[in-house]
Design a protein around this motif. Structure first.
Motif, PDB file in Angstrom:
ATOM      1  N   ILE A  51      -1.925  15.654  -4.164  1.00 44.53           N
ATOM      2  CA  ILE A  51      -0.721  15.382  -4.953  1.00 44.53           C
ATOM      3  C   ILE A  51       0.479  15.162  -4.028  1.00 44.53           C
ATOM      4  O   ILE A  51       1.273  14.234  -4.221  1.00 44.53           O
ATOM      5  CB  ILE A  51      -0.439  16.538  -5.932  1.00 44.53           C
ATOM      6  N   ILE A  52       0.597  16.028  -3.005  1.00 46.21           N
ATOM      7  CA  ILE A  52       1.692  15.886  -2.055  1.00 46.21           C
ATOM      8  C   ILE A  52       1.601  14.550  -1.336  1.00 46.21           C
ATOM      9  O   ILE A  52       2.614  13.850  -1.157  1.00 46.21           O
ATOM     10  CB  ILE A  52       1.673  17.044  -1.046  1.00 46.21           C
ATOM     11  N   LYS A  53       0.392  14.173  -0.939  1.00 46.38           N
ATOM     12  CA  LYS A  53       0.193  12.886  -0.244  1.00 46.38           C
ATOM     13  C   LYS A  53       0.550  11.727  -1.163  1.00 46.38           C
ATOM     14  O   LYS A  53       1.161  10.741  -0.735  1.00 46.38           O
ATOM     15  CB  LYS A  53      -1.245  12.775   0.233  1.00 46.38           C
ATOM     16  N   MET A  54       0.165  11.837  -2.438  1.00 50.15           N
ATOM     17  CA  MET A  54       0.476  10.771  -3.396  1.00 50.15           C
ATOM     18  C   MET A  54       1.980  10.628  -3.590  1.00 50.15           C
ATOM     19  O   MET A  54       2.517   9.513  -3.623  1.00 50.15           O
ATOM     20  CB  MET A  54      -0.214  11.074  -4.728  1.00 50.15           C
ATOM     21  N   VAL A  55       2.672  11.765  -3.717  1.00 51.03           N
ATOM     22  CA  VAL A  55       4.127  11.734  -3.876  1.00 51.03           C
ATOM     23  C   VAL A  55       4.789  11.160  -2.637  1.00 51.03           C
ATOM     24  O   VAL A  55       5.723  10.351  -2.720  1.00 51.03           O
ATOM     25  CB  VAL A  55       4.660  13.151  -4.171  1.00 51.03           C
ATOM     26  N   TRP A  56       4.307  11.569  -1.460  1.00 50.01           N
ATOM     27  CA  TRP A  56       4.867  11.074  -0.209  1.00 50.01           C
ATOM     28  C   TRP A  56       4.674   9.565  -0.068  1.00 50.01           C
ATOM     29  O   TRP A  56       5.584   8.850   0.356  1.00 50.01           O
ATOM     30  CB  TRP A  56       4.234  11.814   0.962  1.00 50.01           C
ATOM     31  N   ASN A  57       3.478   9.078  -0.426  1.00 48.60           N
ATOM     32  CA  ASN A  57       3.215   7.634  -0.358  1.00 48.60           C
ATOM     33  C   ASN A  57       4.093   6.867  -1.337  1.00 48.60           C
ATOM     34  O   ASN A  57       4.591   5.779  -1.030  1.00 48.60           O
ATOM     35  CB  ASN A  57       1.735   7.358  -0.640  1.00 48.60           C
ATOM     36  N   ALA A  58       4.287   7.450  -2.528  1.00 50.05           N
ATOM     37  CA  ALA A  58       5.147   6.799  -3.517  1.00 50.05           C
ATOM     38  C   ALA A  58       6.586   6.754  -3.023  1.00 50.05           C
ATOM     39  O   ALA A  58       7.283   5.738  -3.178  1.00 50.05           O
ATOM     40  CB  ALA A  58       5.059   7.547  -4.849  1.00 50.05           C
ATOM     41  N   TYR A  59       7.029   7.856  -2.412  1.00 52.88           N
ATOM     42  CA  TYR A  59       8.384   7.890  -1.859  1.00 52.88           C
ATOM     43  C   TYR A  59       8.564   6.830  -0.777  1.00 52.88           C
ATOM     44  O   TYR A  59       9.565   6.104  -0.753  1.00 52.88           O
ATOM     45  CB  TYR A  59       8.684   9.272  -1.286  1.00 52.88           C
ATOM     46  N   ASN A  60       7.589   6.721   0.128  1.00 46.85           N
ATOM     47  CA  ASN A  60       7.674   5.725   1.202  1.00 46.85           C
ATOM     48  C   ASN A  60       7.688   4.311   0.654  1.00 46.85           C
ATOM     49  O   ASN A  60       8.371   3.432   1.191  1.00 46.85           O
ATOM     50  CB  ASN A  60       6.497   5.901   2.166  1.00 46.85           C
ATOM     51  N   SER A  61       6.928   4.094  -0.410  1.00 48.52           N
ATOM     52  CA  SER A  61       6.907   2.758  -1.023  1.00 48.52           C
ATOM     53  C   SER A  61       8.267   2.409  -1.613  1.00 48.52           C
ATOM     54  O   SER A  61       8.788   1.305  -1.418  1.00 48.52           O
ATOM     55  CB  SER A  61       5.822   2.715  -2.103  1.00 48.52           C
ATOM     56  N   ILE A  62       8.855   3.356  -2.340  1.00 48.64           N
ATOM     57  CA  ILE A  62      10.183   3.133  -2.926  1.00 48.64           C
ATOM     58  C   ILE A  62      11.226   2.993  -1.832  1.00 48.64           C
ATOM     59  O   ILE A  62      12.131   2.153  -1.907  1.00 48.64           O
ATOM     60  CB  ILE A  62      10.536   4.291  -3.880  1.00 48.64           C
ATOM     61  N   LEU A  63      11.118   3.837  -0.786  1.00 49.65           N
ATOM     62  CA  LEU A  63      12.063   3.778   0.323  1.00 49.65           C
ATOM     63  C   LEU A  63      12.005   2.426   1.021  1.00 49.65           C
ATOM     64  O   LEU A  63      13.045   1.877   1.421  1.00 49.65           O
ATOM     65  CB  LEU A  63      11.757   4.898   1.325  1.00 49.65           C
ATOM     66  N   HIS A  64      10.808   1.880   1.165  1.00 49.06           N
ATOM     67  CA  HIS A  64      10.648   0.576   1.822  1.00 49.06           C
ATOM     68  C   HIS A  64      11.265  -0.542   0.982  1.00 49.06           C
ATOM     69  O   HIS A  64      11.892  -1.454   1.516  1.00 49.06           O
ATOM     70  CB  HIS A  64       9.159   0.300   2.045  1.00 49.06           C
ATOM     71  N   ARG A  65      11.132  -0.451  -0.341  1.00 44.98           N
ATOM     72  CA  ARG A  65      11.642  -1.505  -1.223  1.00 44.98           C
ATOM     73  C   ARG A  65      13.132  -1.356  -1.487  1.00 44.98           C
ATOM     74  O   ARG A  65      13.861  -2.346  -1.554  1.00 44.98           O
ATOM     75  CB  ARG A  65      10.880  -1.488  -2.544  1.00 44.98           C
ATOM     76  N   PHE A  66      13.590  -0.126  -1.648  1.00 44.01           N
ATOM     77  CA  PHE A  66      14.995   0.129  -1.987  1.00 44.01           C
ATOM     78  C   PHE A  66      15.540   1.238  -1.083  1.00 44.01           C
ATOM     79  O   PHE A  66      15.758   2.370  -1.540  1.00 44.01           O
ATOM     80  CB  PHE A  66      15.127   0.551  -3.451  1.00 44.01           C
ATOM     81  N   PRO A  67      15.761   0.946   0.191  1.00 44.93           N
ATOM     82  CA  PRO A  67      16.126   2.010   1.137  1.00 44.93           C
ATOM     83  C   PRO A  67      17.433   2.728   0.810  1.00 44.93           C
ATOM     84  O   PRO A  67      17.464   3.954   0.732  1.00 44.93           O
ATOM     85  CB  PRO A  67      16.203   1.282   2.490  1.00 44.93           C
ATOM     86  N   VAL A  68      18.501   1.977   0.619  1.00 40.45           N
ATOM     87  CA  VAL A  68      19.807   2.614   0.393  1.00 40.45           C
ATOM     88  C   VAL A  68      19.868   3.353  -0.942  1.00 40.45           C
ATOM     89  O   VAL A  68      20.291   4.522  -0.983  1.00 40.45           O
ATOM     90  CB  VAL A  68      20.951   1.583   0.516  1.00 40.45           C
TER      91      VAL A  68
END
Length: 236
Positions: free
Chosen positions: A3-20
Motif C-alpha cells: 500500500i505504501i509503495k502504491m501511494v508513493w508511486n501515485a505521488y511520484n506520478s502526480i508530482l511528475h505531471r503537476f510538480p508545482v
C-alpha cells in the motif's frame, strides 16, 4: 508495504505531471499541521504556567502575540485552535513558500553543477553554502513579513519583530537545517528534495509559528513578555 509503495508511486506520478501544484498541496498540509501542533504545545505551556501560578499563589504570565493570536487555556477549559492563524500559515506555505522552493532547488542544483562535479563533497558544500547565505535569510524574512501582513499587522510592527527575533531565529534555522541539508544534498534526488524539506518543515513550522506569535528570547535579548512589562512600567 504494497500500500505504501502504491501511494508513493501515485505521488511520484502526480508530482511528475503537476510538480508545482502537488508541492503547494503538500506544503500547505504540512505547515497547517505544524501550526496546529504549535498551538497545542502553547496551550500545554500556558496550562502548566497557570497551574503553577495557582499552586504557588503567584500570577502567571503567558506569551504575547504580535498580530496573530495564540490559543490558551482559560479556567481549565481548552479553547479551540486559532483557525485563522492556521489558515495564514497554510496560505504562506502553499502560495509563497512552495512555488519559491520548487524553483529554488532546481536553480540550486543547476548552479552547483556549473561549479563542480555532482556527487562530490564540494558539490554538497556549494549547495549548503548557498542555502545558508541566501535561502535561510531570505526565507525567514519572507515568513515574518508575509505572515505578518496576512495577519493584519502593520509593517512597522513587523520590522520591530524582525529586529528582535530575526538573528536568534536564523541561528535556530542553521542548527536545525545544516545536518538535514547535508544528508539531503548527498542522497535525495532533486525532484524529491522539496518533499523532504516540507517534512522537516513540519518541525520548523512549529518553531516559526511559535516564534511569530510569542517571540524568542536568548541571553542578551528581551522577550516579548519583557517588552510588555517594560511598556506597562513606562505607562505607570
Amino acid at each position: 508495504q504494497p500500500i505504501i509503495k502504491m501511494v508513493w508511486n501515485a505521488y511520484n506520478s502526480i508530482l511528475h505531471r503537476f510538480p508545482v501544484p502537488t508541492e503547494m498541496v503538500t506544503s500547505g498540509v504540512l505547515w497547517f499541521s505544524g501550526d496546529i501542533l504549535a498551538q497545542l504545545l502553547e496551550r500545554r505551556f500556558d496550562a502548566g504556567g497557570d497551574a503553577a501560578a495557582i499552586s504557588g499563589g503567584a500570577p502567571s504570565s503567558a506569551g504575547s502575540g504580535t498580530g496573530i493570536a495564540t490559543s490558551t487555556c482559560s479556567a481549565g477549559v481548552a479553547t479551540p485552535p486559532d483557525w485563522n492563524r492556521a489558515r495564514i500559515q497554510t496560505i504562506y506555505a502553499a502560495l509563497i513558500w512552495a512555488p519559491f522552493g520548487h524553483y529554488w532547488y532546481q536553480w540550486l542544483d543547476k548552479t552547483a553543477h556549473s561549479i563542480t562535479l555532482p556527487g562530490t563533497r564540494k558539490f554538497v558544500g556549494v549547495k549548503l553554502f548557498l542555502e545558508m547565505i541566501l535561502l535561510h535569510p531570505i526565507g525567514l524574512t519572507a515568513f515574518f513579513v508575509s505572515v505578518g501582513l496576512l495577519g493584519g499587522e502593520k509593517l512597522s510592527g513587523i520590522l520591530v519583530q524582525l529586529r528582535k527575533d530575526f538573528f536568534p531565529s536564523l541561528m535556530l534555522e542553521y542548527a536545525l537545517w545544516t545536518p538535514f541539508d547535508l544528508a539531503m544534498f548527498s542522497f535525495i534526488p532533486v525532484r524529491h528534495q522539496l518533499l523532504v524539506v516540507n517534512t522537516i518543515c513540519l518541525i520548523e513550522s512549529v518553531m516559526l509559528s511559535y516564534i511569530k506569535s510569542n517571540g524568542i528570547s536568548l541571553p542578551g535579548h528581551e522577550s516579548h513578555d519583557d517588552d510588555n512589562k517594560n511598556e506597562k512600567a513606562k505607562k505607570e
